[in-house]
Design a protein around this motif. Structure first.
Motif, PDB file in Angstrom:
ATOM      1  N   THR A 137       0.837  -1.201   0.000  1.00 61.21           N
ATOM      2  CA  THR A 137       0.000   0.000   0.000  1.00 61.21           C
ATOM      3  C   THR A 137       0.870   1.249   0.000  1.00 61.21           C
ATOM      4  O   THR A 137       2.054   1.195   0.348  1.00 61.21           O
ATOM      5  N   TYR A 138       0.266   2.366  -0.399  1.00 62.94           N
ATOM      6  CA  TYR A 138       0.842   3.707  -0.352  1.00 62.94           C
ATOM      7  C   TYR A 138       2.010   3.907  -1.316  1.00 62.94           C
ATOM      8  O   TYR A 138       3.157   3.557  -1.037  1.00 62.94           O
ATOM      9  N   TRP A 139       1.677   4.478  -2.447  1.00 63.53           N
ATOM     10  CA  TRP A 139       2.653   4.822  -3.476  1.00 63.53           C
ATOM     11  C   TRP A 139       2.488   6.293  -3.838  1.00 63.53           C
ATOM     12  O   TRP A 139       1.373   6.791  -3.959  1.00 63.53           O
ATOM     13  N   ILE A 140       3.605   6.992  -4.012  1.00 65.15           N
ATOM     14  CA  ILE A 140       3.584   8.392  -4.426  1.00 65.15           C
ATOM     15  C   ILE A 140       3.456   8.443  -5.941  1.00 65.15           C
ATOM     16  O   ILE A 140       4.237   7.813  -6.659  1.00 65.15           O
ATOM     17  N   ALA A 141       2.467   9.186  -6.423  1.00 66.37           N
ATOM     18  CA  ALA A 141       2.284   9.360  -7.866  1.00 66.37           C
ATOM     19  C   ALA A 141       2.942  10.676  -8.272  1.00 66.37           C
ATOM     20  O   ALA A 141       2.525  11.747  -7.834  1.00 66.37           O
ATOM     21  N   GLU A 142       3.982  10.598  -9.082  1.00 68.46           N
ATOM     22  CA  GLU A 142       4.730  11.790  -9.483  1.00 68.46           C
ATOM     23  C   GLU A 142       5.138  11.659 -10.942  1.00 68.46           C
ATOM     24  O   GLU A 142       5.882  10.749 -11.317  1.00 68.46           O
ATOM     25  N   ASN A 143       4.635  12.565 -11.780  1.00 64.49           N
ATOM     26  CA  ASN A 143       4.967  12.576 -13.206  1.00 64.49           C
ATOM     27  C   ASN A 143       4.712  11.221 -13.870  1.00 64.49           C
ATOM     28  O   ASN A 143       5.570  10.672 -14.566  1.00 64.49           O
ATOM     29  N   GLU A 144       3.515  10.671 -13.614  1.00 62.09           N
ATOM     30  CA  GLU A 144       3.059   9.429 -14.238  1.00 62.09           C
ATOM     31  C   GLU A 144       3.897   8.208 -13.836  1.00 62.09           C
ATOM     32  O   GLU A 144       3.889   7.181 -14.507  1.00 62.09           O
ATOM     33  N   CYS A 149       6.007   4.983  -0.893  1.00 59.82           N
ATOM     34  CA  CYS A 149       5.835   6.148  -0.026  1.00 59.82           C
ATOM     35  C   CYS A 149       6.684   6.077   1.244  1.00 59.82           C
ATOM     36  O   CYS A 149       7.411   7.015   1.568  1.00 59.82           O
ATOM     37  N   LYS A 150       6.579   4.982   1.979  1.00 58.82           N
ATOM     38  CA  LYS A 150       7.283   4.890   3.263  1.00 58.82           C
ATOM     39  C   LYS A 150       8.792   4.961   3.072  1.00 58.82           C
ATOM     40  O   LYS A 150       9.493   5.651   3.826  1.00 58.82           O
ATOM     41  N   ALA A 151       9.303   4.262   2.076  1.00 63.09           N
ATOM     42  CA  ALA A 151      10.746   4.275   1.825  1.00 63.09           C
ATOM     43  C   ALA A 151      11.214   5.671   1.429  1.00 63.09           C
ATOM     44  O   ALA A 151      12.234   6.163   1.922  1.00 63.09           O
ATOM     45  N   ILE A 152      10.470   6.329   0.554  1.00 66.64           N
ATOM     46  CA  ILE A 152      10.834   7.679   0.119  1.00 66.64           C
ATOM     47  C   ILE A 152      10.837   8.637   1.304  1.00 66.64           C
ATOM     48  O   ILE A 152      11.764   9.445   1.478  1.00 66.64           O
ATOM     49  N   ALA A 153       9.801   8.561   2.147  1.00 63.59           N
ATOM     50  CA  ALA A 153       9.710   9.455   3.302  1.00 63.59           C
ATOM     51  C   ALA A 153      10.891   9.256   4.244  1.00 63.59           C
ATOM     52  O   ALA A 153      11.482  10.225   4.740  1.00 63.59           O
ATOM     53  N   ASN A 154      11.254   8.010   4.494  1.00 62.90           N
ATOM     54  CA  ASN A 154      12.361   7.732   5.407  1.00 62.90           C
ATOM     55  C   ASN A 154      13.707   8.164   4.837  1.00 62.90           C
ATOM     56  O   ASN A 154      14.535   8.737   5.548  1.00 62.90           O
ATOM     57  N   VAL A 155      13.930   7.894   3.567  1.00 64.19           N
ATOM     58  CA  VAL A 155      15.194   8.299   2.943  1.00 64.19           C
ATOM     59  C   VAL A 155      15.317   9.821   2.947  1.00 64.19           C
ATOM     60  O   VAL A 155      16.386  10.373   3.230  1.00 64.19           O
ATOM     61  N   ALA A 156      14.216  10.507   2.667  1.00 66.31           N
ATOM     62  CA  ALA A 156      14.227  11.973   2.676  1.00 66.31           C
ATOM     63  C   ALA A 156      14.522  12.509   4.072  1.00 66.31           C
ATOM     64  O   ALA A 156      15.310  13.446   4.247  1.00 66.31           O
ATOM     65  N   ASP A 169       5.571   3.919  10.859  1.00 67.51           N
ATOM     66  CA  ASP A 169       4.187   3.672  10.473  1.00 67.51           C
ATOM     67  C   ASP A 169       3.936   4.128   9.038  1.00 67.51           C
ATOM     68  O   ASP A 169       4.180   5.291   8.694  1.00 67.51           O
ATOM     69  N   ALA A 170       3.446   3.225   8.200  1.00 71.20           N
ATOM     70  CA  ALA A 170       3.208   3.557   6.793  1.00 71.20           C
ATOM     71  C   ALA A 170       2.147   4.639   6.646  1.00 71.20           C
ATOM     72  O   ALA A 170       2.248   5.515   5.781  1.00 71.20           O
ATOM     73  N   THR A 171       1.127   4.587   7.502  1.00 75.90           N
ATOM     74  CA  THR A 171       0.068   5.592   7.429  1.00 75.90           C
ATOM     75  C   THR A 171       0.607   6.972   7.763  1.00 75.90           C
ATOM     76  O   THR A 171       0.216   7.980   7.161  1.00 75.90           O
ATOM     77  N   ARG A 172       1.528   7.025   8.723  1.00 71.49           N
ATOM     78  CA  ARG A 172       2.148   8.299   9.086  1.00 71.49           C
ATOM     79  C   ARG A 172       2.969   8.850   7.919  1.00 71.49           C
ATOM     80  O   ARG A 172       2.933  10.052   7.635  1.00 71.49           O
ATOM     81  N   SER A 173       3.688   7.982   7.232  1.00 67.05           N
ATOM     82  CA  SER A 173       4.477   8.443   6.090  1.00 67.05           C
ATOM     83  C   SER A 173       3.552   8.995   5.008  1.00 67.05           C
ATOM     84  O   SER A 173       3.861  10.004   4.369  1.00 67.05           O
ATOM     85  N   ARG A 174       2.423   8.343   4.805  1.00 67.06           N
ATOM     86  CA  ARG A 174       1.446   8.824   3.819  1.00 67.06           C
ATOM     87  C   ARG A 174       0.935  10.212   4.195  1.00 67.06           C
ATOM     88  O   ARG A 174       0.811  11.103   3.347  1.00 67.06           O
ATOM     89  N   GLU A 175       0.653  10.403   5.477  1.00 62.95           N
ATOM     90  CA  GLU A 175       0.148  11.691   5.952  1.00 62.95           C
ATOM     91  C   GLU A 175       1.164  12.802   5.720  1.00 62.95           C
ATOM     92  O   GLU A 175       0.828  13.882   5.216  1.00 62.95           O
ATOM     93  N   ARG A 183       0.584  13.449  -4.348  1.00 64.59           N
ATOM     94  CA  ARG A 183      -0.577  12.550  -4.387  1.00 64.59           C
ATOM     95  C   ARG A 183      -0.115  11.148  -4.026  1.00 64.59           C
ATOM     96  O   ARG A 183       0.831  10.621  -4.618  1.00 64.59           O
ATOM     97  N   VAL A 184      -0.772  10.555  -3.043  1.00 62.60           N
ATOM     98  CA  VAL A 184      -0.432   9.209  -2.595  1.00 62.60           C
ATOM     99  C   VAL A 184      -1.640   8.310  -2.809  1.00 62.60           C
ATOM    100  O   VAL A 184      -2.738   8.618  -2.340  1.00 62.60           O
ATOM    101  N   VAL A 185      -1.449   7.211  -3.537  1.00 65.33           N
ATOM    102  CA  VAL A 185      -2.542   6.260  -3.741  1.00 65.33           C
ATOM    103  C   VAL A 185      -2.465   5.191  -2.664  1.00 65.33           C
ATOM    104  O   VAL A 185      -1.390   4.851  -2.174  1.00 65.33           O
ATOM    105  N   ASP A 186      -3.627   4.663  -2.281  1.00 68.48           N
ATOM    106  CA  ASP A 186      -3.690   3.759  -1.137  1.00 68.48           C
ATOM    107  C   ASP A 186      -3.281   2.333  -1.453  1.00 68.48           C
ATOM    108  O   ASP A 186      -2.852   1.599  -0.570  1.00 68.48           O
TER     109      ASP A 186
END
Length: 251
Positions: A137-144, A149-156, A169-175, A183-186
């Motif tokens: 679950t939770y993927w960042i949609a960027e330029n098609e 999401c969680k990995a990107i948030a943590n690396v950033a 928490d994956a939900t926290r990273s999405r938030e 845009r984050v898809v579920d």
């Protein structure tokens, strides 16, 4: 640097006067070397400065040079870590002005940098490098394109706060990612946007206008001439070469 407001913010966070003075002193020196901190924040969330201040204990043991250019007496690792900690506090302060203090120092610029790394390495290599599993679950949609999401948030976040920082928490990273305007898809099923699919379909049909009438199996038309005809010819050549008998069409 908006020094007075930053002092008030730190006092509100419960910091002692001595700690407030230390951070202000650190940031004045950083600002003298790198320029106005507010300009740096508006440009890339101070990511460029954080990169220059990044120096590990292993770097010090290996005798690596000072990456910042700031003259430091004593332990290079401790000195740069102190500057980095003070800068992280200032970025949290700036984030709190518009996003709320619980956002931490996660910035859009840092997320975009992590997305660029993921794009360059490929998702699988990126996840392996940073020790994350492929999410369900939770993927960042960027330029098609879609990024975990969680990995990107943590690396950033690690890029500016250090290797020990983690959003568990994956939900926290999405938030947090959503707050920064992404845009984050579920779920994986949501990655194919119906509107985007329709746009791509119409783009395809505008190129091969006779496809709907002729269909995929046709032996004529624009799609066959450009995409399928030469492939069929190559397959037939290989069949003859290796004496492969094609399976009969059950339809």
């Amino acid at each position: 640097m908006t020094e007075n407001e930053f002092k008030k913010w730190m006092a509100g966070e419960g910091l002692a006067l001595s700690s407030i003075s230390t951070r202000i002193s650190d940031l004045r020196r950083v600002e003298r070397h790198f320029g106005d901190l507010d300009t740096a924040y508006d440009k890339d969330g101070c990511a460029t400065i954080f990169e220059k201040l990044s120096y590990t204990a292993a770097d010090q043991t290996a005798g690596k040079p000072n990456p910042s250019g700031i003259e430091i007496e004593g332990s290079l690792y401790e000195g740069l870590s102190g500057y980095k900690s003070s800068l992280a506090a200032y970025v949290r302060f700036r984030n709190s002005e518009t996003e709320g203090s619980d956002t931490g120092i996660l910035t859009r610029a840092a997320v975009l940098a992590a997305i660029r790394e993921c794009k360059e390495l490929g998702t699988g290599t990126f996840l392996n490098k940073h020790k994350f599993r492929r999410p369900r679950t939770y993927w960042i949609a960027e330029n098609e394109t879609f990024y975990p999401c969680k990995a990107i948030a943590n690396v950033a976040l690690r890029a500016v706060e250090g290797a020990d920082t983690q959003i568990r928490d994956a939900t926290r990273s999405r938030e947090l990612i959503s707050r920064l305007g992404f845009r984050v898809v579920d779920s994986l099923d949501e990655r194919l946007d119906p509107a985007e699919f329709e746009r791509l379909k119409q783009r395809f049909l505008s190129k091969f206008s006779d496809f709907e009438r002729l269909g995929f199996g046709a032996s004529e038309g624009g799609y066959f001439d450009e995409e399928r005809g030469y492939k069929d010819a190559l397959l037939e050549k290989d069949r003859r070469r290796w004496k492969i008998v094609p399976c009969p069409n059950k339809n």
